[in-house]
Design an enzyme around this catalytic site. Structure first.
Site, short mmCIF file in Angstrom:
data_model
loop_
_atom_site.label_atom_id
_atom_site.label_comp_id
_atom_site.label_asym_id
_atom_site.label_seq_id
_atom_site.Cartn_x
_atom_site.Cartn_y
_atom_site.Cartn_z
N ASP A 1 -0.19 7.32 13.58
CA ASP A 1 0.25 6.43 12.51
C ASP A 1 1.57 6.89 11.90
O ASP A 1 1.93 6.49 10.80
CB ASP A 1 -0.82 6.32 11.43
CG ASP A 1 -1.18 7.67 10.81
OD1 ASP A 1 -0.62 8.70 11.24
OD2 ASP A 1 -2.02 7.70 9.89
N LYS B 1 0.85 -1.19 0.00
CA LYS B 1 0.00 0.00 0.00
C LYS B 1 0.88 1.24 0.00
O LYS B 1 1.86 1.32 0.75
CB LYS B 1 -0.93 0.04 1.22
CG LYS B 1 -1.85 1.27 1.18
CD LYS B 1 -2.94 1.22 2.22
CE LYS B 1 -2.46 1.68 3.58
NZ LYS B 1 -3.60 1.94 4.50
#
Length: 323
Positions: free
Chosen positions: A223, A64
């Protein structure tokens, strides 16, 4: 494959199962997942991250590529998160599919919260607090509704428009749920049974004295290195469970407290995969405060993308291109 097509091919139930299975496979040692890498664009307050993984059981590999630009919507009218997922056949190396990553990212994150809530929250949990009211909040409400009987949602957003849009949409979708909006973060946390923090904050916005005994917190916003949402005092006394210790230590909720020496890796109770496998118990007492610190890992994305790809092939959907 476009995001709108992906939404029609993926159910939340499938995503939750795929993510739980991926966590299980990780702690059985049957995945490869190098540490995600980043490109930081400091002058634009944004980044790209690159997340590869291989799941042996599914016999699927992929990567990704996704960005986070928190100011995109306000400045340019663009999504704050966007990207693609590329799936590959481990046997031949052939590229199987290129999928838009927006909805898969939202769903896999919410699915991880649902899995953690299943194992760590009290069974009688009814009041949900959402710190953030964007796409992640939409996905989280759907995912957590599969795990707990949500009777009340207390939701905060830094912008009134986002808050009102969220409640307007969700009130129609969940007519039996009582929605309470607030412009004070504390009111979206205090008294809740389950809390999901969904912001890109780089400083604590959740105070320890707001969290009642027995609360479960899904800390999902951190994140990248330097991000944090929780008062480190919460982590000092809570049972901390992570998605992946290496990744979370670098870029999850625990990364700043670890760097500052407020906590150590010995304070981390375990990984969610260990609890799924029964190697460690989840919630033991009703008064425990539990924290799921999730930075988001590639096996989640690839496992959920594989569900979408398989269904698209079955239905003959998508656009075929020659590479």
């Amino acid at each position: 494959m476009r995001d709108k097509d992906i939404r029609s091919l993926l159910t939340m139930e499938e995503a939750i199962k795929a993510v739980e299975d991926a966590f299980r496979e990780k702690n059985l040692g049957r995945v490869q997942m190098p540490l995600k890498s980043y490109l930081f664009y400091e002058k634009y307050n944004g980044d790209h991250r690159f997340m590869p993984a291989y799941l042996e059981k599914l016999d699927i590999a992929g990567v990704k590529i996704v960005n986070t630009h928190p100011e995109n919507r306000r400045k340019y009218g663009l999504p704050t998160v966007a990207g693609i997922i590329v799936l590959a056949d481990p046997k031949t190396g052939v590229i199987l599919s290129i999928l838009e990553a927006t909805w898969i990212t939202a769903v896999k994150t919410a699915a991880a919260s649902a899995v953690a809530t299943k194992y760590l929250a009290r069974e009688d949990s009814e009041v949900l607090g959402l710190v953030g009211a964007g796409l992640q909040a939409v996905a989280h409400l759907e995912a957590l509704s599969h795990i707990m009987e949500v009777k009340e949602v207390r939701v905060w957003s830094r912008t009134r428009e986002t808050l009102e849009n969220f409640v307007k949409q969700m009130a129609m979708r969940y007519p039996k749920v009582n929605f309470v909006t607030t412009n004070v973060v504390r009111n979206a946390v205090e008294g809740c049974d389950v809390v999901a923090t969904l912001t890109p904050s780089r400083q604590p916005i959740i105070s320890g004295d707001w969290v009642k005994p027995g609360t479960h917190i899904n800390a999902m916003g951190a994140d990248a290195p330097g991000k944090q949402e929780l008062d480190p005092a919460i982590l000092k006394t809570a049972k901390i469970v992570v998605d992946d210790l290496e990744h979370c230590s670098y870029s999850g909720e625990i990364n700043v407290p670890l760097t500052q020496g407020v906590i150590s890796k010995k304070d981390i109770y375990g990984e969610i995969g260990e609890i799924i496998l029964g190697q460690k118990p989840g919630r033991i007492r009703p008064d425990e405060v539990t924290v799921f610190a999730s930075t988001g890992i590639a096996i989640q994305d690839i496992a959920v993308a594989e569900v979408v790809y398989r269904e698209a092939v079955r239905l003959g959907l998508g656009v075929k291109i020659e590479l």
